[in-house]
Design a protein around this motif. Structure first.
Motif, PDB file in Angstrom:
ATOM      1  N   GLU A   1       2.122   1.903  -3.454  1.00 11.36           N
ATOM      2  CA  GLU A   1       1.052   2.460  -4.287  1.00 11.36           C
ATOM      3  C   GLU A   1       0.783   3.920  -3.915  1.00 11.36           C
ATOM      4  O   GLU A   1       0.530   4.753  -4.784  1.00 11.36           O
TER       5      GLU A   1
ATOM      6  N   TYR B   1       0.829  -1.205   0.000  1.00 16.06           N
ATOM      7  CA  TYR B   1       0.000   0.000   0.000  1.00 16.06           C
ATOM      8  C   TYR B   1       0.866   1.260   0.000  1.00 16.06           C
ATOM      9  O   TYR B   1       0.525   2.255  -0.640  1.00 16.06           O
TER      10      TYR B   1
ATOM     11  N   SER C   1      -3.174   3.076  -9.099  1.00 14.06           N
ATOM     12  CA  SER C   1      -4.384   2.419  -9.582  1.00 14.06           C
ATOM     13  C   SER C   1      -5.091   1.723  -8.426  1.00 14.06           C
ATOM     14  O   SER C   1      -4.467   0.979  -7.658  1.00 14.06           O
ATOM     15  N   TRP C   2      -6.392   1.961  -8.333  1.00 13.85           N
ATOM     16  CA  TRP C   2      -7.180   1.242  -7.324  1.00 13.85           C
ATOM     17  C   TRP C   2      -7.202  -0.251  -7.628  1.00 13.85           C
ATOM     18  O   TRP C   2      -7.350  -1.068  -6.727  1.00 13.85           O
TER      19      TRP C   2
ATOM     20  N   VAL D   1      -4.342  -1.785  -5.828  1.00 15.95           N
ATOM     21  CA  VAL D   1      -4.664  -1.931  -4.413  1.00 15.95           C
ATOM     22  C   VAL D   1      -5.539  -3.175  -4.209  1.00 15.95           C
ATOM     23  O   VAL D   1      -5.312  -3.957  -3.276  1.00 15.95           O
TER      24      VAL D   1
ATOM     25  N   TYR E   1       0.857   7.306  -6.163  1.00 14.75           N
ATOM     26  CA  TYR E   1      -0.180   8.350  -6.153  1.00 14.75           C
ATOM     27  C   TYR E   1       0.448   9.730  -5.969  1.00 14.75           C
ATOM     28  O   TYR E   1       0.042  10.701  -6.607  1.00 14.75           O
TER      29      TYR E   1
END
Length: 132
Positions: free
Chosen positions: A77, A74, A105-106, A109, A81
């Motif tokens: 990621e 996380y 990108s969700w 996740v 972001y």
């Protein structure tokens, strides 16, 4: 609810798993250029790879290592972001773009989360079969 204490496999099992997963990830990165395996399965597998590496070099318990791996994923990621590669001026270095990544990108996740759940499922299943 207290989680049951799952027993670790030997470090050798995790090391062999990590090497195998690394080879699969390398193959995907080099030779697979599609819209499913590379972007989704690769992210799913990388969490499992990181977990296997962590378990092969540490004495962490199953749940602790799985959670640490998920949090690390996380954070990577989140760095994407925040465009950390650009912020640090590392765009020209391919290794930084590969390790940190460049686009949030969700879906990533979600794949990390599914990889985490898969780890827990496999560890619980193997624990039932080899109960001490």
């Amino acid at each position: 609810m207290k989680l049951p204490q799952l027993h670790r496999k030997s470090k050798k099992v995790y090391l062999i798993s990590a090497i195998t997963l690394f080879m699969v990830e390398f193959f995907i990165e080099r030779y697979v250029h599609d819209s499913f395996i590379r972007p989704y399965l690769g992210d799913f597998l990388v969490v499992i790879l990181l977990y296997a590496i962590l378990m092969s070099i540490s004495k962490l318990q199953v749940y602790t290592a799985a959670v640490v791996t998920l949090i690390f994923s996380y954070l990577v990621e989140t760095a994407q972001y925040l465009q950390l590669v650009s912020f640090l001026g590392l765009e020209e270095y391919k290794w930084s773009r590969i390790i940190i990544g460049t686009s949030f990108s969700w879906w990533d996740v979600l794949m990390y989360s599914l990889g985490f759940l898969f780890i827990i499922l496999i560890e619980q299943t193997s624990y039932r079969h080899i109960k001490p």
